[in-house]
Design an enzyme around this catalytic site. Structure first.
Site, PDB file in Angstrom:
ATOM      1  N   GLN A 190      -0.860 -31.436  16.338  1.00 37.09           N
ATOM      2  CA  GLN A 190      -1.966 -31.836  17.222  1.00 37.09           C
ATOM      3  C   GLN A 190      -1.552 -32.947  18.188  1.00 37.09           C
ATOM      4  OE1 GLN A 190      -2.963 -31.569  13.579  1.00 37.09           O
ATOM      5  NE2 GLN A 190      -3.161 -29.446  14.132  1.00 37.09           N
ATOM      6  N   GLY A 194       0.018 -24.609  16.098  1.00 35.93           N
ATOM      7  CA  GLY A 194       0.859 -23.485  16.516  1.00 35.93           C
ATOM      8  C   GLY A 194       1.981 -24.068  17.350  1.00 35.93           C
ATOM      9  N   HIS A 195       3.161 -24.174  16.776  1.00 36.71           N
ATOM     10  CA  HIS A 195       4.301 -24.766  17.480  1.00 36.71           C
ATOM     11  C   HIS A 195       5.251 -23.654  17.911  1.00 36.71           C
ATOM     12  CE1 HIS A 195       3.765 -29.090  15.722  1.00 36.71           C
ATOM     13  NE2 HIS A 195       2.708 -28.646  16.369  1.00 36.71           N
ATOM     14  N   LYS A 198       5.492 -29.701  21.210  1.00 34.72           N
ATOM     15  CA  LYS A 198       6.142 -30.426  20.099  1.00 34.72           C
ATOM     16  C   LYS A 198       7.166 -29.541  19.393  1.00 34.72           C
ATOM     17  CE  LYS A 198       2.039 -31.153  18.417  1.00 34.72           C
ATOM     18  NZ  LYS A 198       1.230 -30.649  19.532  1.00 34.72           N
ATOM     19  N   ASP A 236      -0.764 -29.109  21.761  1.00 36.26           N
ATOM     20  CA  ASP A 236      -0.062 -28.060  22.512  1.00 36.26           C
ATOM     21  C   ASP A 236       0.793 -28.595  23.648  1.00 36.26           C
ATOM     22  OD1 ASP A 236      -1.219 -26.165  20.865  1.00 36.26           O
ATOM     23  OD2 ASP A 236      -2.959 -25.918  22.164  1.00 36.26           O
TER      24      ASP A 236
HETATM   25  P1  GDP Z   1       2.924 -27.499  20.486  1.00 35.80           P
HETATM   26  O1  GDP Z   1       1.753 -27.104  19.678  1.00 35.80           O
HETATM   27  O2  GDP Z   1       2.871 -28.921  20.930  1.00 35.80           O
HETATM   28  O3  GDP Z   1       4.242 -27.176  19.820  1.00 35.80           O
HETATM   29  O4  GDP Z   1       2.875 -26.614  21.826  1.00 35.80           O
HETATM   30  P2  GDP Z   1       2.561 -25.031  21.900  1.00 35.80           P
HETATM   31  O5  GDP Z   1       3.748 -24.302  21.417  1.00 35.80           O
HETATM   32  O6  GDP Z   1       1.259 -24.731  21.260  1.00 35.80           O
HETATM   33  O7  GDP Z   1       2.321 -24.866  23.444  1.00 35.80           O
HETATM   34  C1  GDP Z   1       3.319 -25.128  24.398  1.00 35.80           C
HETATM   35  C2  GDP Z   1       3.550 -23.863  25.232  1.00 35.80           C
HETATM   36  O8  GDP Z   1       4.287 -24.181  26.384  1.00 35.80           O
HETATM   37  C3  GDP Z   1       4.372 -22.807  24.508  1.00 35.80           C
HETATM   38  O9  GDP Z   1       3.961 -21.543  24.917  1.00 35.80           O
HETATM   39  C4  GDP Z   1       5.791 -23.097  24.982  1.00 35.80           C
HETATM   40  O10 GDP Z   1       6.635 -21.962  24.914  1.00 35.80           O
HETATM   41  C5  GDP Z   1       5.523 -23.484  26.407  1.00 35.80           C
HETATM   42  N1  GDP Z   1       6.491 -24.453  26.963  1.00 35.80           N
HETATM   43  C6  GDP Z   1       7.025 -25.547  26.368  1.00 35.80           C
HETATM   44  N2  GDP Z   1       7.778 -26.233  27.241  1.00 35.80           N
HETATM   45  C7  GDP Z   1       7.745 -25.575  28.407  1.00 35.80           C
HETATM   46  C8  GDP Z   1       8.293 -25.817  29.709  1.00 35.80           C
HETATM   47  O11 GDP Z   1       8.981 -26.802  29.956  1.00 35.80           O
HETATM   48  N3  GDP Z   1       7.990 -24.921  30.692  1.00 35.80           N
HETATM   49  C9  GDP Z   1       7.207 -23.825  30.465  1.00 35.80           C
HETATM   50  N4  GDP Z   1       6.954 -23.007  31.483  1.00 35.80           N
HETATM   51  N5  GDP Z   1       6.665 -23.549  29.265  1.00 35.80           N
HETATM   52  C10 GDP Z   1       6.920 -24.432  28.248  1.00 35.80           C
HETATM   53  P1  IMO Z   2      -0.869 -28.132  17.788  1.00 34.08           P
HETATM   54  O1  IMO Z   2      -0.119 -28.764  16.637  1.00 34.08           O
HETATM   55  C1  IMO Z   2      -4.529 -27.842  20.123  1.00 34.08           C
HETATM   56  C2  IMO Z   2      -8.287 -28.500  17.974  1.00 34.08           C
HETATM   57  C3  IMO Z   2      -9.187 -27.286  17.897  1.00 34.08           C
HETATM   58  C4  IMO Z   2     -10.540 -27.950  17.880  1.00 34.08           C
HETATM   59  C5  IMO Z   2     -10.300 -29.201  17.029  1.00 34.08           C
HETATM   60  C6  IMO Z   2     -10.685 -29.032  15.558  1.00 34.08           C
HETATM   61  O2  IMO Z   2      -0.459 -26.747  18.044  1.00 34.08           O
HETATM   62  O3  IMO Z   2      -0.804 -29.019  18.986  1.00 34.08           O
HETATM   63  P2  IMO Z   2      -9.536 -27.760  13.532  1.00 34.08           P
HETATM   64  O4  IMO Z   2      -9.202 -26.319  13.337  1.00 34.08           O
HETATM   65  O5  IMO Z   2      -8.348 -28.669  13.457  1.00 34.08           O
HETATM   66  O6  IMO Z   2     -10.638 -28.220  12.636  1.00 34.08           O
HETATM   67  O7  IMO Z   2     -10.123 -27.841  15.035  1.00 34.08           O
HETATM   68  O8  IMO Z   2      -8.911 -29.460  17.125  1.00 34.08           O
HETATM   69  N1  IMO Z   2      -6.914 -28.297  17.482  1.00 34.08           N
HETATM   70  C7  IMO Z   2      -5.846 -28.107  18.283  1.00 34.08           C
HETATM   71  N2  IMO Z   2      -5.766 -27.996  19.628  1.00 34.08           N
HETATM   72  N3  IMO Z   2      -3.413 -27.813  19.371  1.00 34.08           N
HETATM   73  C8  IMO Z   2      -3.467 -27.951  18.032  1.00 34.08           C
HETATM   74  O9  IMO Z   2      -2.372 -28.037  17.256  1.00 34.08           O
HETATM   75  C9  IMO Z   2      -4.731 -28.065  17.419  1.00 34.08           C
HETATM   76  N4  IMO Z   2      -5.157 -28.185  16.144  1.00 34.08           N
HETATM   77  C10 IMO Z   2      -6.474 -28.343  16.192  1.00 34.08           C
HETATM   78  O10 IMO Z   2      -9.023 -26.439  19.016  1.00 34.08           O
HETATM   79  O11 IMO Z   2     -10.882 -28.380  19.183  1.00 34.08           O
HETATM   80 MG    MG Z   3       0.274 -25.655  19.639  1.00 38.23          MG
END
Ligand code: GDP
Ligand code: IMO
Ligand code: MG
Length: 425
Positions: free
Chosen positions: A225, A49-50, A25, A22
């Protein structure tokens, strides 16, 4: 990469999380994808969840690569992705609704399918365990387990003429092994509708990658991840079941890590973790609460609150070494505004002695004590800043400290969630 900016990247570029996921990415991939001829996802399933926010709207992508908004890029879902069709068809319709074509999508025929029994087994296992992993419940672990056992269904089975027979046989086995009381007829009916929606997007990804390499096209690999959720290098058992580092690219696309010109590690300006497992730099109290609230630290996939911590440079140094990072992307710097004193974890101590990171060992990480360096904060709103030298002095110092310890230049700093809310350094 030292002098170049990421805005003009070329060749092969990989986006790798250097944390527990998270990190942003999805948004980094979206920001970089304008230059991509091929955008490829290589690991994970709908545990991912991207988030992408751009002129088409706000999207949570789980299976479809975040490069999909570049209509000229071929978007590949690699063979080591655990393909969840419930999620894939929902994402397809969300894109269609927003007027985004996904005609450029190709899902590798050799990828594993995540089936209803995998989700049930994931949930059941978690319920029965006393020490829970805190999985996302998306069936990803059991789907990879079946792949390793060589018994799982593949995407190519979905488009084969005897798919119904294969489901029927598998349901019988799953019911016998796990007492799941699955109804084959219901599942077959549902998957027949999926098959109609997905069949035109199934193919072979590796010849596309090879051809792109031959023609020296730009290839963007998107990891899911983060490196410390890696099945081998992470904090086992609190890990996922795939390889989020560069090794994962080889597992999907038969590419040697040395063929990847630019490996970009991505982290938030602080550390977060969702699910169970140790986190040495965890912040509790008022400051922790503030970061969770301002950063909206709620999981994209499960809606669970993420734990927050000071930026752990020990982890980043290890991810940089193991993945040969050429650059770092630091997201959410805006979230740290108005915190008077910031800390960076620069080393660990175990029994009062300095120690490096040890992989595959959650117990180790639960015992180490972080050693911090303190940096002053800033109060100025930085969300509209687009140049490094315009950042408040202390924000510049914060980034420079990251570069100093990680020994990797920071090339991308985001100050807001939307495409373009970025400083290219
Ligand atoms: P990923 O799984 O690595 O793609 O990251 P996620 O989408 O799960 O989580 C990143 C969260 O941070 C999302 O809600 C984005 O919209 C938010 N986000 C990303 N970059 C920024 C930033 O520079 N500032 C703020 N405030 N939010 C951001
Ligand atoms: P993105 O791509 C954050 C974590 C789960 C749990 C562990 C194992 O959005 O960064 P699983 O369902 O994979 O067997 O769970 O890994 N986990 C993540 N945490 N971002 C993710 O993906 C994750 N994918 C799995 O919360 O701790
Ligand atoms: Mg994510």
């Amino acid at each position: 990469m030292a002098k170049k900016t990421l805005q003009s990247w070329q060749g092969t570029l990989a986006v790798i999380g250097v944390d527990w996921g998270d990190s942003g990415k999805g948004r980094l991939t979206d920001d970089l994808s304008a230059r991509a001829d091929v955008a490829a996802r290589f690991n994970g399933g709908s545990n991912t969840g991207h988030t992408v926010e751009n002129q088409y709207g706000k999207f949570a992508l789980h299976i479809i690569p975040s490069g999909i908004f570049n209509q000229k890029a071929t978007c590949l879902v690699g063979r080591n992705v655990a393909v969840d069709l419930d999620s894939l068809v929902l994402e397809m319709s969300a894109l269609a609704k927003a007027g985004v074509s996904y005609k450029n999508l190709l899902v590798d025929e050799q990828a594993s399918l995540v089936m209803p029994w995998h989700k049930m087994r994931d949930g059941l296992r978690e319920k029965l365990r006393s020490a829970k992993i805190g999985t996302t419940g998306r069936g990803v672990g059991p789907a990879y387990a079946d792949r390793t056992e060589r018994v799982g269904l593949l995407v190519r089975d979905l488009v084969s003429s005897d798919f119904a027979r294969k489901i029927k046989e598998e349901v019988k086995i799953q019911n016998k092994f796990y007492d799941l009381k699955l109804n084959a007829k219901v599942i077959i009916k549902q998957y027949q509708t999926y098959r109609i929606k997905v069949k035109d997007f199934v193919g072979k990804s590796i010849p596309i990658i090879r051809q792109a390499q031959k023609e020296k096209k730009n290839i963007l690999f998107e990891g899911a991840q983060g490196y410390f959720l890696d099945i081998d290098a992470g904090t086992y058992p609190y890990v996922t079941s795939s390889n989020p580092g560069v090794v994962g690219i080889a597992r999907s696309f038969d590419i040697h890590p040395s063929e990847i010109n630019n490996v970009v590690g991505i982290t938030k300006a602080y550390t977060t973790r969702v699910g169970e497992g140790p986190m040495p730099t965890k912040i509790s109290g008022e400051v922790g609460r503030k970061i969770i609230d301002v950063g909206n630290e709620v999981g994209t996939t499960t809606g669970r609150e993420r734990a927050v911590g000071w930026l752990d440079l020990v982890l980043i140094m290890e991810a940089a070494r193991a993945n040969k990072l050429k650059a770092l992307a630091v997201t959410k710097l805006d979230v740290l505004t108005n915190i008077s004193k910031l800390k960076l974890c620069i080393s660990y101590k175990l029994n009062r002695k300095s120690t490096d990171y040890i992989g595959h060992d959650a117990e180790f990480l639960s015992k180490v004590k972080p050693v911090y360096e303190e940096v002053g904060g800033w109060t100025q709103d930085i969300s509209s800043i687009r140049s490094f030298t315009d950042l408040p002095k202390n924000a510049q110092v914060y980034i420079k400290k990251i570069e100093e310890f990680a020994k990797v230049p920071v090339k991308f700093i985001s100050v807001g969630p939307k495409r373009g809310e970025v400083i290219y350094k």
